[in-house]
Enzyme design. Structure first.
Site, short mmCIF file in Angstrom:
data_model
loop_
_atom_site.label_atom_id
_atom_site.label_comp_id
_atom_site.label_asym_id
_atom_site.label_seq_id
_atom_site.Cartn_x
_atom_site.Cartn_y
_atom_site.Cartn_z
N PRO A 86 57.65 -20.58 10.11
CA PRO A 86 57.74 -20.95 8.78
C PRO A 86 56.84 -20.51 7.84
O PRO A 86 57.16 -20.49 6.74
CB PRO A 86 58.13 -22.74 9.00
CG PRO A 86 58.16 -22.80 10.47
CD PRO A 86 57.40 -21.70 11.17
N GLU A 113 55.85 -26.94 18.19
CA GLU A 113 55.38 -26.99 17.11
C GLU A 113 54.87 -25.49 16.88
O GLU A 113 54.11 -25.31 15.65
CB GLU A 113 54.29 -27.87 16.78
CG GLU A 113 54.78 -29.36 16.84
CD GLU A 113 55.58 -29.75 16.10
OE1 GLU A 113 56.93 -29.99 15.98
OE2 GLU A 113 55.38 -29.55 14.66
N ARG A 155 70.19 -2.06 12.29
CA ARG A 155 71.20 -1.29 11.64
C ARG A 155 70.51 -0.10 10.69
O ARG A 155 71.23 0.62 10.28
CB ARG A 155 71.94 -2.30 10.72
CG ARG A 155 71.25 -3.06 9.69
CD ARG A 155 72.03 -3.88 9.00
NE ARG A 155 73.20 -3.38 8.26
CZ ARG A 155 73.09 -2.80 6.73
NH1 ARG A 155 71.72 -2.85 6.51
NH2 ARG A 155 74.01 -2.36 6.07
N ASP A 170 72.60 -1.04 0.39
CA ASP A 170 72.26 -2.24 0.83
C ASP A 170 71.65 -2.99 -0.30
O ASP A 170 71.01 -2.55 -1.15
CB ASP A 170 71.23 -2.42 1.70
CG ASP A 170 71.89 -2.32 3.15
OD1 ASP A 170 73.12 -2.44 3.38
OD2 ASP A 170 70.98 -1.97 4.14
N1 LIG Z 1 61.69 -18.95 8.99
C1 LIG Z 1 61.51 -19.92 9.91
C2 LIG Z 1 60.89 -19.60 11.16
C3 LIG Z 1 60.94 -20.66 11.85
C4 LIG Z 1 60.39 -20.95 13.08
C5 LIG Z 1 59.59 -19.92 13.95
C6 LIG Z 1 58.89 -20.13 15.18
C7 LIG Z 1 59.10 -21.28 15.64
C8 LIG Z 1 58.14 -22.01 16.58
C9 LIG Z 1 58.45 -23.38 16.57
N2 LIG Z 1 59.26 -23.60 15.52
C10 LIG Z 1 59.41 -24.88 15.07
C11 LIG Z 1 58.51 -25.54 14.04
C12 LIG Z 1 58.66 -26.87 13.83
C13 LIG Z 1 57.93 -27.61 13.15
C14 LIG Z 1 56.82 -26.75 12.49
C15 LIG Z 1 55.73 -27.39 11.46
N3 LIG Z 1 54.66 -28.24 12.07
C16 LIG Z 1 54.02 -28.78 11.33
C17 LIG Z 1 52.66 -29.03 11.83
C18 LIG Z 1 52.52 -27.93 12.68
C19 LIG Z 1 53.84 -27.16 12.81
C20 LIG Z 1 56.75 -25.36 12.59
C21 LIG Z 1 57.32 -24.78 13.43
C22 LIG Z 1 59.44 -22.69 14.64
C23 LIG Z 1 60.09 -22.16 13.59
N4 LIG Z 1 61.47 -21.74 11.04
N5 LIG Z 1 61.81 -21.17 9.84
#
Ligand SMILES: Nc1cc(-c2ccc3ccn(Cc4ccc(CN5CCCC5)cc4)c3c2)n[nH]1
Length: 244
Positions: A86, A113, A155, A170
């Site tokens: 994220p 996480e 694609r 696109d």
């Molecule tokens: N664009 C987009 C990509 C993703 C994504 C990609 C890979 C993973 C792997 C695990 N998670 C779940 C997840 C849950 C909570 C946190 C936040 N935490 C706060 C403290 C430490 C981390 C991060 C991550 C992903 C999420 N989500 N959205």
């Protein structure tokens, strides 16, 4: 192009056997290899996660397992490593085009996480490592983000799309469609439940059609994506503004 995907849920990638990507794999345009990360976890429970240093909710993925898995998958090679997260750089059409030019991509799908940050640091000294976000929302893991990126990149590969011209038009594509979303599309019948297709599209006048399409793209960009419209050069906006 070779794609390696590491995940504890390899079954998430069954969709890559169908449609465009499936055909590209049959043709040999794409060589997709999905790996079960737990194959490199050697304890009886095949553990891939542990509690986070510094405390906090959830679990973090262990660096040792990832290190053994990546070393085993890449050997002496040097793929471009993509880690969905994220907190990563935004995935855009421009980045999709950049990745489509790479001979070899390695996708690391985190869960829980996330992945111990030392994994990215370890490989960042040897590979191009990009942490990438597909949008400002939190998924439960990286798998869906990899499906999104593989489809957007796949694609763009030669021979994958029936009509290569489509990728040129696109939305967001660098060039004439930069910062513009696409306009409406129509097909037969010419009238459906009283709704007529815009006459210009039936006119056969390609210049007028092209002009109409850009106006509609601009109209929709201004309505749905004002922040993109703001980035359009004034000349483009002005040329069409008179009509909006
Ligand atoms: N664009 C987009 C990509 C993703 C994504 C990609 C890979 C993973 C792997 C695990 N998670 C779940 C997840 C849950 C909570 C946190 C936040 N935490 C706060 C403290 C430490 C981390 C991060 C991550 C992903 C999420 N989500 N959205």
């Amino acid at each position: 192009m070779r794609l390696d995907i590491l995940s504890i849920f390899p079954e998430y990638f069954a969709p890559l056997d169908v449609s465009l990507i499936g055909k590209a794999r049959e043709r040999g345009t794409l060589d997709v290899r999905v790996h079960q990360l737990r194959d490199w976890a050697h304890d009886v429970h095949r553990t891939v996660d542990d509690t986070p240093y510094g405390g906090g909710p959830g679990m973090v993925m262990k660096p040792e397992v990832w290190g053994e898995a990546i070393d085993s998958v890449i050997g002496d090679g040097a793929p471009r490593m993509i880690v969905p997260t994220p907190s990563g750089r935004p995935f855009t059409q421009e980045l999709a085009q950049e990745l489509a030019a790479e001979p070899w991509l390695l996708f690391a799908c985190g869960r829980y996480e996330g992945i111990d940050s030392r994994v990215m640091a370890e490989y960042g000294s040897r590979l191009r490592v990009d942490e990438v976000s597909i949008g400002d929302y939190v998924l439960a893991g990286g798998e869906v983000a990899v499906l999104v990126m593989v489809e957007a990149v796949g694609r763009l590969l030669p021979g994958v799309l029936g009509n290569a011209q489509s990728a040129v038009d696109d939305s967001f594509a660098p060039g004439s469609m930069q910062n513009l979303v696409e306009g409406p599309v129509y097909t037969k019948p010419p009238v459906w439940r009283g709704h007529e297709v815009p006459a210009v599209l039936l006119s056969g006048h390609h210049g007028k059609v092209a002009r109409w399409r850009r106006d509609e793209a601009l109209r929709r960009t201004v309505r749905n994506r004002p922040e993109l419209a703001a980035a359009l050069d004034p000349e483009t906006l002005d040329k069409h503004d008179r009509k909006l």
